[in-house]
Design a protein around this motif. Structure first.
Motif, PDB file in Angstrom:
ATOM      1  N   PHE A 116       0.844  -1.203   0.000  1.00 43.19           N
ATOM      2  CA  PHE A 116       0.000   0.000   0.000  1.00 43.19           C
ATOM      3  C   PHE A 116       0.877   1.250   0.000  1.00 43.19           C
ATOM      4  N   CYS A 119       3.589   2.766   2.583  1.00 41.42           N
ATOM      5  CA  CYS A 119       3.798   1.787   3.650  1.00 41.42           C
ATOM      6  C   CYS A 119       5.248   1.873   4.134  1.00 41.42           C
ATOM      7  N   GLU A 157      -3.435   2.409  -3.249  1.00 36.75           N
ATOM      8  CA  GLU A 157      -3.753   3.108  -2.014  1.00 36.75           C
ATOM      9  C   GLU A 157      -4.471   2.159  -1.043  1.00 36.75           C
ATOM     10  N   PHE A 158      -4.184   2.318   0.232  1.00 33.80           N
ATOM     11  CA  PHE A 158      -4.903   1.605   1.292  1.00 33.80           C
ATOM     12  C   PHE A 158      -6.383   1.966   1.177  1.00 33.80           C
ATOM     13  N   ASN A 159      -7.246   1.038   1.451  1.00 33.53           N
ATOM     14  CA  ASN A 159      -8.707   1.239   1.420  1.00 33.53           C
ATOM     15  C   ASN A 159      -9.283   1.403   0.014  1.00 33.53           C
ATOM     16  N   ALA A 178       1.088  -6.153   4.152  1.00 29.99           N
ATOM     17  CA  ALA A 178       0.342  -4.998   4.670  1.00 29.99           C
ATOM     18  C   ALA A 178       0.402  -4.936   6.183  1.00 29.99           C
ATOM     19  N   MET A 182      -2.431   1.077   8.926  1.00 29.61           N
ATOM     20  CA  MET A 182      -1.156   1.732   8.600  1.00 29.61           C
ATOM     21  C   MET A 182      -0.709   2.568   9.799  1.00 29.61           C
ATOM     22  N   PRO A 190      -8.426   0.804   8.668  1.00 33.88           N
ATOM     23  CA  PRO A 190      -9.114   0.237   7.506  1.00 33.88           C
ATOM     24  C   PRO A 190     -10.582   0.648   7.514  1.00 33.88           C
ATOM     25  N   HIS A 195     -10.886  -5.375   5.432  1.00 36.38           N
ATOM     26  CA  HIS A 195     -10.106  -6.602   5.660  1.00 36.38           C
ATOM     27  C   HIS A 195     -10.807  -7.846   5.118  1.00 36.38           C
ATOM     28  N   ASN A 346      -5.899   7.060   3.236  1.00 29.84           N
ATOM     29  CA  ASN A 346      -4.785   6.339   2.609  1.00 29.84           C
ATOM     30  C   ASN A 346      -3.488   7.139   2.753  1.00 29.84           C
TER      31      ASN A 346
END
Ligand SMILES: Cc1ncc(COP(=O)(O)O)c(C=O)c1O
Length: 409
Positions: A116, A119, A157-159, A178, A182, A190, A195, A346
């Motif tokens: 991500f 990270c 990107e996260f999410n 991951a 984060m 999240p 998840h 993110n």
């Protein structure tokens, strides 16, 4: 310590000694430590049980290239905590991640990993990729990469589930590495259902899921994974599990263990690129055993999480009083304030709000009031010996720093 070039202030602090949540510098000043070795000392400095075990083991030998009984106990305890039955040892969380990635590539026969945006998993070559204007590029500052990391790594990107799905659909991703939340670019939680979707998509596309709990172990004794019933194929963790003594571990599922046995030629495995002479040394194992048994226990979290809550509420009250467009986020016994009005979804959003000058100012103000925050972020970690008075001392320092900021401007 290469990061010291970004230290707030004209000279570093040289440590004399630390105990619990405090340390003293060579000039005799005492500091409240909210950095805690950036999590290596989440247990507090020099926890008594760990010190005793390390001293006792030092007298019986540091390293043998052989297992001992502590290895059995430690593997059993890690299984109980994190729900994965098999464990390997390394000397750092970085190495645990590197070895987990190698195993993932070997077992899946795929070349790439997915991470991500923004990270941090230690100095793992494959992870130094960021999105710049939506395009994956080697992360600025990446020193001497052997190959362009965009060849080894997909980054989203996260999410962002559609982007995740599209990246996995190429069919060349061996694993997603991951943090479950984060923590290295601010605390980014999240989104609801993230998840579940991550697990479903990795399974659907044949990619393994590696969760790095090195920082998120602040959420509970079995990390965020256990608190939230997550089901990674592999899990990595390091830093505080040895009370600050170098160690990293990586665990994997029974299914993976079976695949490994059929895919790894045992007579060649010592040159396979994982492990190390000192991995599994007796000193680290003694430290991990004592720390898990006596220090990093449920009681630690019962004590520290409410203190992190107190930290959060104290800082929030100051932010509200000054009507600042800032937020505080908490994860277990960790809390962090960030210079933006809404929680970021993110890494890209979080990085856009970085204000290095303001960071340095806040850090220096805290230092001048005898408080060490985690460098580069405004993150505080709570040790079992931290007291309510310590937290209130921070709130007071934070209030003064903010008031002064506006008086002077
Ligand atoms: C999530 C995470 N994983 C791994 C690491 C690497 O740990 P180490 O530098 O102890 O190898 C870090 C370090 O900050 C981290 O934050």
């Amino acid at each position: 310590m290469h990061w010291m070039v970004r230290w707030a202030g004209p000279f570093p602090i040289f440590v004399d000694r630390g105990k619990g949540a405090h340390f003293t510098c060579v000039d005799g000043h005492e500091y409240l430590d909210l950095c805690l070795g950036d999590t290596g000392a989440m247990t507090g400095h020099a926890p008594e049980a760990t010190v005793q075990a390390v001293v006792a083991q030092a007298q019986r030998g540091f390293t043998f290239m052989l297992p001992n009984e502590d290895a059995i106990w430690v593997a059993g305890e890690l299984s109980r905590r994190f729900g994965l039955p098999f464990w390997q040892l390394a000397l750092s969380a970085t190495d645990a991640n590197r070895f987990a990635i190698r195993l993932a590539r070997h077992l899946t026969g795929r070349s790439k990993i997915l991470v991500f945006n923004y990270c941090y998993h230690g100095s793992v070559d494959e992870t130094f990729v960021t999105l710049q204007d939506g395009v994956a590029r080697s992360r600025p500052g990446n020193i001497g990469p052997g190959v362009d990391p965009t060849l080894t790594t997909r980054v989203v990107e996260f999410n962002d589930l559609p982007a995740l799905e599209a990246a996995l659909a190429h069919g060349d991703v061996a694993c997603v590495l991951a943090e479950p939340v984060m923590t290295n670019v601010g605390i980014i939680h999240p989104a609801d259902g993230f998840h579940e979707a991550l697990r479903r998509l990795t399974r659907e596309h044949g990619a393994l899921l590696i969760l790095d709990e090195t920082h998120t172990i602040c959420a509970g004794p079995g990390g965020y994974t256990r608190e939230h019933g997550l089901e990674p194929d592999m899990l990595t963790v390091g830093k505080p599990i040895g009370g600050g003594v170098p160690v990293g571990v990586y665990g994997f599922s029974a299914e993976l263990a079976e695949r490994m046995q059929s895919r790894i030629a045992l007579d060649e495995c010592d040159t396979g690129g994982i492990g190390g002479t000192l991995a599994g040394n007796a000193l680290s194992l003694a430290a991990v055993r004592a720390t898990l048994e006596h220090v990093l226990t449920p009681g630690l979290y019962e004590r520290t999480i409410p203190l992190a809550q107190r930290f959060t509420e104290g800082v929030e009250a100051v932010i509200a009083r000054h009507r600042l467009p800032w937020i505080v986020k908490q994860l277990g016994c960790r809390a962090e304030y960030w210079f933006r009005p809404e929680p970021p979804h993110n890494g890209g959003e979080a990085v856009a709000a970085v204000d290095s000058e303001l960071d340095q100012y806040m850090h220096l103000c805290a230092l001048n009031r005898g408080i060490l925050m985690t460098p580069f972020h405004n993150m505080a970690l709570i040790a079992p010996d931290t007291t309510e008075a310590d937290i209130d001392r921070h709130t007071q320092a934070f209030a003064e720093s903010v008031a002064q900021l506006f008086e002077d401007s």
